[in-house]
Design an enzyme around this catalytic site. Structure first.
Site, mmCIF file in Angstrom:
data_model
loop_
_atom_site.group_PDB
_atom_site.id
_atom_site.type_symbol
_atom_site.label_atom_id
_atom_site.label_comp_id
_atom_site.label_asym_id
_atom_site.label_seq_id
_atom_site.Cartn_x
_atom_site.Cartn_y
_atom_site.Cartn_z
ATOM 1 N N ASP A 106 20.472 22.266 7.394
ATOM 2 C CA ASP A 106 19.096 22.231 6.905
ATOM 3 C C ASP A 106 18.394 23.553 7.229
ATOM 4 O O ASP A 106 18.152 23.861 8.401
ATOM 5 C CB ASP A 106 18.379 21.038 7.571
ATOM 6 C CG ASP A 106 16.881 21.061 7.314
ATOM 7 O OD1 ASP A 106 16.470 21.604 6.271
ATOM 8 O OD2 ASP A 106 16.130 20.539 8.158
ATOM 9 N N ASN A 117 18.747 15.892 6.876
ATOM 10 C CA ASN A 117 17.519 16.605 6.504
ATOM 11 C C ASN A 117 16.387 16.255 7.463
ATOM 12 O O ASN A 117 16.483 15.294 8.223
ATOM 13 C CB ASN A 117 17.151 16.228 5.057
ATOM 14 C CG ASN A 117 16.514 17.389 4.324
ATOM 15 O OD1 ASN A 117 15.768 18.166 4.913
ATOM 16 N ND2 ASN A 117 16.811 17.513 3.060
ATOM 17 N N CYS A 118 15.310 17.022 7.397
ATOM 18 C CA CYS A 118 14.134 16.851 8.253
ATOM 19 C C CYS A 118 13.675 15.393 8.259
ATOM 20 O O CYS A 118 13.596 14.796 7.192
ATOM 21 C CB CYS A 118 13.013 17.749 7.744
ATOM 22 S SG CYS A 118 11.424 17.461 8.515
ATOM 23 N N PRO A 119 13.355 14.774 9.377
ATOM 24 C CA PRO A 119 13.312 15.345 10.726
ATOM 25 C C PRO A 119 14.551 15.007 11.548
ATOM 26 O O PRO A 119 14.533 15.162 12.761
ATOM 27 C CB PRO A 119 12.093 14.650 11.327
ATOM 28 C CG PRO A 119 12.180 13.255 10.782
ATOM 29 C CD PRO A 119 12.796 13.400 9.392
ATOM 30 N N LEU A 120 15.630 14.535 10.899
ATOM 31 C CA LEU A 120 16.774 14.030 11.678
ATOM 32 C C LEU A 120 17.409 15.051 12.630
ATOM 33 O O LEU A 120 17.736 14.676 13.768
ATOM 34 C CB LEU A 120 17.829 13.428 10.740
ATOM 35 C CG LEU A 120 17.432 12.075 10.134
ATOM 36 C CD1 LEU A 120 18.476 11.618 9.115
ATOM 37 C CD2 LEU A 120 17.275 11.002 11.207
#
Lengths: 171, 74
Positions: free
Chosen positions: B39, B12-15
């Site tokens: 995502d 999920n954000c920001p990965l």
């Protein structure tokens, strides 16, 4: 456009939930070619401790926090317990541990990065970490309590970092 | 055909953005990276990332709730 390529963040909160926004925005900022500095002051110093496992989220006085179970049957996971639990419950011992445990479980289920992982990426990306010297002394911390790669300085150094930056965020 | 593929499924954000940045930094200019993500937020984020960093987003393909972004390293 060098003005767009610099960002500073002042991190002032030290609870588990509020530990995420500074590291998320700092790492993403570097990914988008910005030079990023985080100035950690007051409770924000918690985010630089070697041991972040003691960071907690508190539902106490936090009516905006949704409380859903990260496990169990789907109908149960949809229920928001937040309006159903009286706030006085969260003053009982170990309820913060429970809330923190459930939040960590929910984050894992949603593929959210672990706090230490995000912080390590920030360091790998050369985000500059500045710990407020005054609050380090005020709260009786030793410099050994903090991870390597932290600079210790004051408000004037923060403003020096702001020079030429057009994203200056207070968290 | 992509030179490299990054599977950011489940993240999920920001990965997805951070991993894309890392993968691109190891590649030469003109090489092609495919990023796979689950995502939905990354559809706008990868576009914004490319817009800011000068890398070229060649295509975005959605298939079975997965997104494949093809990026040319600048």
């Amino acid at each position: 456009m060098s003005d767009n390529k610099k960002m500073t963040i002042i991190a002032t909160k030290g609870t588990f939930d509020w530990a995420f926004p500074p590291f998320i925005l700092a790492s993403t900022g570097v990914a988008m070619d910005k030079k990023v500095t985080i100035f950690f002051t007051f409770y924000g110093l918690n985010l630089l401790l070697k041991d972040t496992s003691k960071l907690r989220v508190s539902p106490m006085g936090n009516p905006a926090m949704p409380m859903k179970l990260p496990f169990g049957p789907e109908w149960l996971q949809k229920i928001d317990f937040s309006p159903k639990i009286p706030n006085i419950f969260w003053s009982l011992p170990f309820t913060e541990h429970l809330a923190t445990y459930l939040m960590k479980k929910t984050m894992k289920k949603n593929g959210v990065a672990k706090l230490d992982e995000l912080r390590a990426i920030c360091l790998e990306f050369d985000v500059k970490f500045i710990a407020c010297e005054m609050t380090v002394d005020l709260f009786g911390y030793s410099k050994d309590d903090f991870i390597d790669g932290v600079e210790f300085a004051g408000a004037a150094s923060y403003f020096d970092e702001c020079d030429g930056s057009n994203h200056n965020l207070y968290m | 055909m992509a030179d490299e593929t990054l599977d950011a499924s489940g993240l999920n954000c920001p990965l997805p953005i951070l991993k894309t940045k890392k993968a691109l930094s190891k590649m030469d200019t003109g090489k092609i990276l495919d990023v796979i993500s689950t995502d939905a937020g990354s559809v706008k984020d990868i576009d914004a990332f490319c817009n800011q960093t000068g890398n070229k987003l060649i295509s975005t393909v959605e298939k079975d709730n997965k997104y494949v972004f093809t990026i040319e390293k600048a």
